[in-house]
Scaffold this motif. Structure first.
Motif, PDB file in Angstrom:
ATOM      1  N   GLN A   1       0.828  -1.195   0.000  1.00 48.95           N
ATOM      2  CA  GLN A   1       0.000   0.000   0.000  1.00 48.95           C
ATOM      3  C   GLN A   1       0.868   1.253   0.000  1.00 48.95           C
ATOM      4  O   GLN A   1       0.567   2.231  -0.688  1.00 48.95           O
ATOM      5  CB  GLN A   1      -0.940   0.016   1.215  1.00 48.95           C
ATOM      6  N   GLU A   2       1.960   1.215   0.735  1.00 51.10           N
ATOM      7  CA  GLU A   2       2.874   2.359   0.753  1.00 51.10           C
ATOM      8  C   GLU A   2       3.456   2.609  -0.635  1.00 51.10           C
ATOM      9  O   GLU A   2       3.532   3.745  -1.095  1.00 51.10           O
ATOM     10  CB  GLU A   2       3.999   2.105   1.761  1.00 51.10           C
ATOM     11  N   ARG A   3       3.826   1.540  -1.322  1.00 50.11           N
ATOM     12  CA  ARG A   3       4.374   1.685  -2.675  1.00 50.11           C
ATOM     13  C   ARG A   3       3.308   2.196  -3.644  1.00 50.11           C
ATOM     14  O   ARG A   3       3.581   3.049  -4.481  1.00 50.11           O
ATOM     15  CB  ARG A   3       4.940   0.337  -3.153  1.00 50.11           C
ATOM     16  N   VAL A   4       2.085   1.705  -3.530  1.00 52.59           N
ATOM     17  CA  VAL A   4       0.991   2.194  -4.372  1.00 52.59           C
ATOM     18  C   VAL A   4       0.789   3.691  -4.137  1.00 52.59           C
ATOM     19  O   VAL A   4       0.619   4.463  -5.092  1.00 52.59           O
ATOM     20  CB  VAL A   4      -0.314   1.409  -4.101  1.00 52.59           C
ATOM     21  N   ASP A   5       0.833   4.110  -2.886  1.00 51.01           N
ATOM     22  CA  ASP A   5       0.677   5.531  -2.566  1.00 51.01           C
ATOM     23  C   ASP A   5       1.805   6.361  -3.187  1.00 51.01           C
ATOM     24  O   ASP A   5       1.566   7.447  -3.721  1.00 51.01           O
ATOM     25  CB  ASP A   5       0.642   5.750  -1.047  1.00 51.01           C
ATOM     26  N   GLN A   6       3.034   5.843  -3.124  1.00 49.13           N
ATOM     27  CA  GLN A   6       4.167   6.556  -3.742  1.00 49.13           C
ATOM     28  C   GLN A   6       3.973   6.683  -5.248  1.00 49.13           C
ATOM     29  O   GLN A   6       4.197   7.745  -5.825  1.00 49.13           O
ATOM     30  CB  GLN A   6       5.480   5.813  -3.475  1.00 49.13           C
ATOM     31  N   LEU A   7       3.567   5.603  -5.879  1.00 44.61           N
ATOM     32  CA  LEU A   7       3.354   5.627  -7.320  1.00 44.61           C
ATOM     33  C   LEU A   7       2.208   6.565  -7.690  1.00 44.61           C
ATOM     34  O   LEU A   7       2.282   7.289  -8.678  1.00 44.61           O
ATOM     35  CB  LEU A   7       3.074   4.210  -7.848  1.00 44.61           C
ATOM     36  N   HIS A   8       1.163   6.553  -6.885  1.00 44.76           N
ATOM     37  CA  HIS A   8       0.015   7.434  -7.124  1.00 44.76           C
ATOM     38  C   HIS A   8       0.453   8.897  -7.126  1.00 44.76           C
ATOM     39  O   HIS A   8       0.004   9.692  -7.954  1.00 44.76           O
ATOM     40  CB  HIS A   8      -1.057   7.179  -6.061  1.00 44.76           C
ATOM     41  N   GLU A   9       1.343   9.236  -6.220  1.00 42.43           N
ATOM     42  CA  GLU A   9       1.839  10.623  -6.155  1.00 42.43           C
ATOM     43  C   GLU A   9       2.563  11.024  -7.440  1.00 42.43           C
ATOM     44  O   GLU A   9       2.547  12.185  -7.820  1.00 42.43           O
ATOM     45  CB  GLU A   9       2.771  10.807  -4.954  1.00 42.43           C
ATOM     46  N   THR A  10       3.174  10.056  -8.134  1.00 38.18           N
ATOM     47  CA  THR A  10       3.860  10.394  -9.382  1.00 38.18           C
ATOM     48  C   THR A  10       2.870  10.817 -10.460  1.00 38.18           C
ATOM     49  O   THR A  10       3.235  11.553 -11.375  1.00 38.18           O
ATOM     50  CB  THR A  10       4.725   9.228  -9.913  1.00 38.18           C
TER      51      THR A  10
ATOM     52  N   VAL B   1      -3.500  22.306  -3.924  1.00 37.00           N
ATOM     53  CA  VAL B   1      -4.264  22.585  -5.139  1.00 37.00           C
ATOM     54  C   VAL B   1      -4.237  21.375  -6.067  1.00 37.00           C
ATOM     55  O   VAL B   1      -5.254  20.988  -6.639  1.00 37.00           O
ATOM     56  CB  VAL B   1      -3.725  23.853  -5.853  1.00 37.00           C
ATOM     57  N   ALA B   2      -3.068  20.741  -6.215  1.00 38.47           N
ATOM     58  CA  ALA B   2      -2.951  19.569  -7.088  1.00 38.47           C
ATOM     59  C   ALA B   2      -3.844  18.431  -6.606  1.00 38.47           C
ATOM     60  O   ALA B   2      -4.522  17.784  -7.407  1.00 38.47           O
ATOM     61  CB  ALA B   2      -1.499  19.117  -7.153  1.00 38.47           C
ATOM     62  N   HIS B   3      -3.869  18.181  -5.313  1.00 39.59           N
ATOM     63  CA  HIS B   3      -4.705  17.101  -4.796  1.00 39.59           C
ATOM     64  C   HIS B   3      -6.188  17.420  -4.930  1.00 39.59           C
ATOM     65  O   HIS B   3      -6.995  16.531  -5.220  1.00 39.59           O
ATOM     66  CB  HIS B   3      -4.319  16.766  -3.354  1.00 39.59           C
ATOM     67  N   LEU B   4      -6.557  18.673  -4.729  1.00 38.94           N
ATOM     68  CA  LEU B   4      -7.959  19.059  -4.929  1.00 38.94           C
ATOM     69  C   LEU B   4      -8.345  18.912  -6.405  1.00 38.94           C
ATOM     70  O   LEU B   4      -9.420  18.410  -6.733  1.00 38.94           O
ATOM     71  CB  LEU B   4      -8.191  20.491  -4.449  1.00 38.94           C
ATOM     72  N   ALA B   5      -7.450  19.324  -7.281  1.00 40.22           N
ATOM     73  CA  ALA B   5      -7.708  19.194  -8.717  1.00 40.22           C
ATOM     74  C   ALA B   5      -7.795  17.718  -9.111  1.00 40.22           C
ATOM     75  O   ALA B   5      -8.616  17.339  -9.955  1.00 40.22           O
ATOM     76  CB  ALA B   5      -6.617  19.908  -9.509  1.00 40.22           C
ATOM     77  N   TRP B   6      -6.961  16.881  -8.511  1.00 40.10           N
ATOM     78  CA  TRP B   6      -7.003  15.443  -8.781  1.00 40.10           C
ATOM     79  C   TRP B   6      -8.369  14.877  -8.395  1.00 40.10           C
ATOM     80  O   TRP B   6      -8.905  13.991  -9.063  1.00 40.10           O
ATOM     81  CB  TRP B   6      -5.878  14.738  -8.031  1.00 40.10           C
TER      82      TRP B   6
END
Length: 191
Positions: A124-133, A153-158
């Motif tokens: 799950q930690e790796r998935v979260d890291q990849l998601h951030e990319t 702003v980026a996370h809200l836009a996402w």
């Protein structure tokens, strides 16, 4: 000794691994996450379940390796459209359009599946890291637009894009959902 179908044992293992991942994705898309097991993946390519465990330790391991391939592929595409030629608005719209197109990809099924299964903490930690990319280009464009809090702003836009994806996946009319989502995305990113 088992026969190998490549010039070297390493090539054979790489080929088998790729075939197993392809089979796993086919099962996931066609039959859903409940059907995805090491035994089912092995059966699809003609390998015993015990042989599949040489490549994956569990169903979660299969999912994790599928993600390791899928997210970087999409993140690269998103990075390319967001750093290409064009105005900031054109690049934001290209990023948004590429993100919305993701709904039509088999990879979308994979990421929806991840939300419904319990992954080991390290996966799950790796998935979260990849998601951030995948979000990173939005962060860069928000910074370029002068936002004091580009990460927020980026996370809200996402989230805006996520809602657009959900509506498209549910059968919403793309001629309405796509342009509306892109307009809201532009207002979020561009001051």
């Amino acid at each position: 000794m088992p026969r190998i179908s490549a010039a070297t044992v390493a090539d054979h293992r790489a080929s088998q691994h790729a075939a197993l991942l392809e089979a796993a994705m086919e099962i996931l898309v066609a039959e859903g996450p409940g059907a995805l097991t090491p035994a089912a993946v092995g059966a699809k390519v003609g390998l015993a379940r015990s042989s599949v465990y040489r490549y994956f330790s569990s169903t979660a391991g299969i999912l994790a390796q599928l993600v390791e391939e899928a997210i970087p592929r999409w993140a690269g595409r998103l990075r390319a459209v967001s750093t290409g030629d064009g105005t900031l608005e054109e690049r934001v719209r290209a990023f948004g359009a590429a993100t919305l197109e993701f709904v039509r990809s088999p990879d979308h099924v994979l990421l929806r599946t991840l939300a419904s299964v319990e992954l080991p903490a390290e996966c799950q930690e790796r998935v979260d890291q990849l998601h951030e990319t995948m979000i990173e280009p939005l962060r860069d464009m928000a910074a370029e637009a002068g936002h004091a809090q580009p990460d927020l702003v980026a996370h809200l836009a996402w989230s805006v894009l996520g809602e657009g994806q959900r509506r498209l996946a549910a059968g919403g009319p793309s001629e309405v959902v796509t342009p509306t989502t892109l307009d809201v995305l532009c207002r979020a990113i561009i001051n």
